[in-house]
Design an enzyme around this catalytic site. Structure first.
Site, PDB file in Angstrom:
ATOM      1  N   ASP A  67      16.710  79.530 101.492  1.00 25.59           N
ATOM      2  CA  ASP A  67      17.182  78.438 102.345  1.00 25.59           C
ATOM      3  C   ASP A  67      16.709  77.082 101.839  1.00 25.59           C
ATOM      4  O   ASP A  67      15.873  76.995 100.952  1.00 25.59           O
ATOM      5  CB  ASP A  67      16.724  78.655 103.800  1.00 25.59           C
ATOM      6  CG  ASP A  67      15.261  79.089 103.895  1.00 25.59           C
ATOM      7  OD1 ASP A  67      14.501  78.849 102.939  1.00 25.59           O
ATOM      8  OD2 ASP A  67      14.888  79.673 104.926  1.00 25.59           O
ATOM      9  N   ASN A 136       9.291  83.486 115.822  1.00 26.63           N
ATOM     10  CA  ASN A 136      10.406  83.902 116.697  1.00 26.63           C
ATOM     11  C   ASN A 136      11.242  85.027 116.080  1.00 26.63           C
ATOM     12  O   ASN A 136      12.298  85.382 116.598  1.00 26.63           O
ATOM     13  CB  ASN A 136      11.301  82.698 117.028  1.00 26.63           C
ATOM     14  CG  ASN A 136      12.015  82.129 115.797  1.00 26.63           C
ATOM     15  OD1 ASN A 136      11.829  82.612 114.685  1.00 26.63           O
ATOM     16  ND2 ASN A 136      12.846  81.130 116.002  1.00 26.63           N
ATOM     17  N   HIS A 138      12.685  84.983 113.063  1.00 23.54           N
ATOM     18  CA  HIS A 138      13.745  84.594 112.113  1.00 23.54           C
ATOM     19  C   HIS A 138      13.395  85.039 110.692  1.00 23.54           C
ATOM     20  O   HIS A 138      12.231  85.203 110.345  1.00 23.54           O
ATOM     21  CB  HIS A 138      14.064  83.095 112.197  1.00 23.54           C
ATOM     22  CG  HIS A 138      13.105  82.179 111.506  1.00 23.54           C
ATOM     23  ND1 HIS A 138      13.101  80.824 111.695  1.00 23.54           N
ATOM     24  CD2 HIS A 138      12.104  82.416 110.615  1.00 23.54           C
ATOM     25  CE1 HIS A 138      12.159  80.278 110.945  1.00 23.54           C
ATOM     26  NE2 HIS A 138      11.538  81.215 110.296  1.00 23.54           N
ATOM     27  N   GLU A 143      18.171  82.085 112.805  1.00 24.43           N
ATOM     28  CA  GLU A 143      17.441  81.947 114.060  1.00 24.43           C
ATOM     29  C   GLU A 143      17.966  82.931 115.105  1.00 24.43           C
ATOM     30  O   GLU A 143      19.132  83.340 115.048  1.00 24.43           O
ATOM     31  CB  GLU A 143      17.606  80.512 114.593  1.00 24.43           C
ATOM     32  CG  GLU A 143      17.139  79.420 113.633  1.00 24.43           C
ATOM     33  CD  GLU A 143      15.611  79.303 113.527  1.00 24.43           C
ATOM     34  OE1 GLU A 143      14.901  80.264 113.879  1.00 24.43           O
ATOM     35  OE2 GLU A 143      15.128  78.255 113.066  1.00 24.43           O
TER      36      GLU A 143
HETATM   37  P1  PGA Z   1       5.468  80.619 107.181  1.00 30.34           P
HETATM   38  O1  PGA Z   1       7.001  80.604 107.561  1.00 30.34           O
HETATM   39  O2  PGA Z   1       5.336  81.502 105.996  1.00 30.34           O
HETATM   40  O3  PGA Z   1       5.166  79.181 106.854  1.00 30.34           O
HETATM   41  O4  PGA Z   1       4.715  81.113 108.368  1.00 30.34           O
HETATM   42  C1  PGA Z   1       7.692  81.809 107.607  1.00 30.34           C
HETATM   43  C2  PGA Z   1       9.077  81.568 108.162  1.00 30.34           C
HETATM   44  O5  PGA Z   1       9.250  80.683 108.999  1.00 30.34           O
HETATM   45  O6  PGA Z   1       9.995  82.305 107.775  1.00 30.34           O
END
Ligand code: PGA
Length: 241
Positions: A67, A136, A138, A143
């Site tokens: 992404d 959450n 995702h 999302e």
């Molecule tokens: P993080 O993010 O590794 O910074 O916790 C993971 C994500 O949001 O997919």
């Protein structure tokens, strides 16, 4: 799903790097799907070390990132282009033309998304997809919602994601509201998937991913439908399983 629980972040990172390295040794022209965020940083460091010790060769590897934020230039230190360049690519022997990231600056998002999916397909598909997970649930920027777009697409980031990612920006207002992400089908088409999580704030999402109902409200739970998923987590992220 194979679930591996490691003591801490460092052990999780080491294990993940070994798995990526074994994929690349087995198939030197592997196509890797890569993730950003805090979670894979330790894994990238381990892979860089292995490269420096001549234990891994990235010269034929191709990469596709999951992404990118909309409207952040590649020179912006918060962009995922910048992240990948500085945390991984510039330290290893990967050819720049073999690294792919979505262009969040494009005027034509639909065209960008289609062309990205086509490039993944033409490369032979992703051999190993590395994923982090949001608190959450995702994966990529897919999302939670009533429905999920399966192909690469533009998304509006969830409030929890903006909140979680604000730690990388000076103020929460600076966090982009929109991003482009590969879709769930693209992720699920990968031959193998490696999901990483560290820390207590991921424990609930990990429980729902591993043993909850499969639901678009927890996008990572869809990984239960894939035959080759390895989940590597530390003890804190495993706290609720
Ligand atoms: P993080 O993010 O590794 O910074 O916790 C993971 C994500 O949001 O997919």
């Amino acid at each position: 799903m194979r679930v591996i629980i490691e003591k801490d972040y460092q052990a999780m990172s080491k294990k993940a790097a070994l798995l990526v390295a074994s994929q690349v040794r087995l198939k030197p022209s592997s196509v890797l799907g890569l993730a950003t965020g805090s979670t894979p940083l330790g894994m990238y460091d381990e892979l860089i070390e292995m490269y420096e010790d001549d234990e891994i060769d990235f010269s034929q590897v191709k990469t596709f990132n999951l992404d990118e934020y909309c409207n952040l230039s590649p020179e912006n230190p918060q962009s995922y282009h910048y992240y990948m360049q500085n945390n991984f690519f510039k330290h290893i022997n990967i050819s720049p033309e073999n690294t792919h990231l979505l262009n969040g600056m494009t005027d034509d998002v639909k065209k960008e998304c289609k062309s990205y999916d086509r490039k993944i397909k033409r490369s032979g598909g992703i051999d190993l997809q590395v994923l982090g997970i949001g608190p959450n649930g995702h994966i990529g920027f897919n999302e939670p919602g009533k429905k999920l777009n399966v192909r690469t697409h533009e998304v509006e980031l969830a409030e929890e994601t903006i909140e979680a990612n604000s730690r990388f920006f000076d103020t929460k207002d600076e966090v982009p509201r929109r991003a482009i992400t590969v879709g769930i089908a693209t992720i699920l088409k990968s031959r193998r998937i490696l999901l990483l999580a560290s820390g207590r704030n991921k424990a609930k999402a990990i429980r729902e991913t591993i043993s909850g109902y499969v639901s678009t409200q927890v996008p990572a739970s869809l990984l239960q439908t894939h035959p080759e998923v390895t989940v590597i987590i530390d003890e804190e992220a495993a706290d609720l399983i």
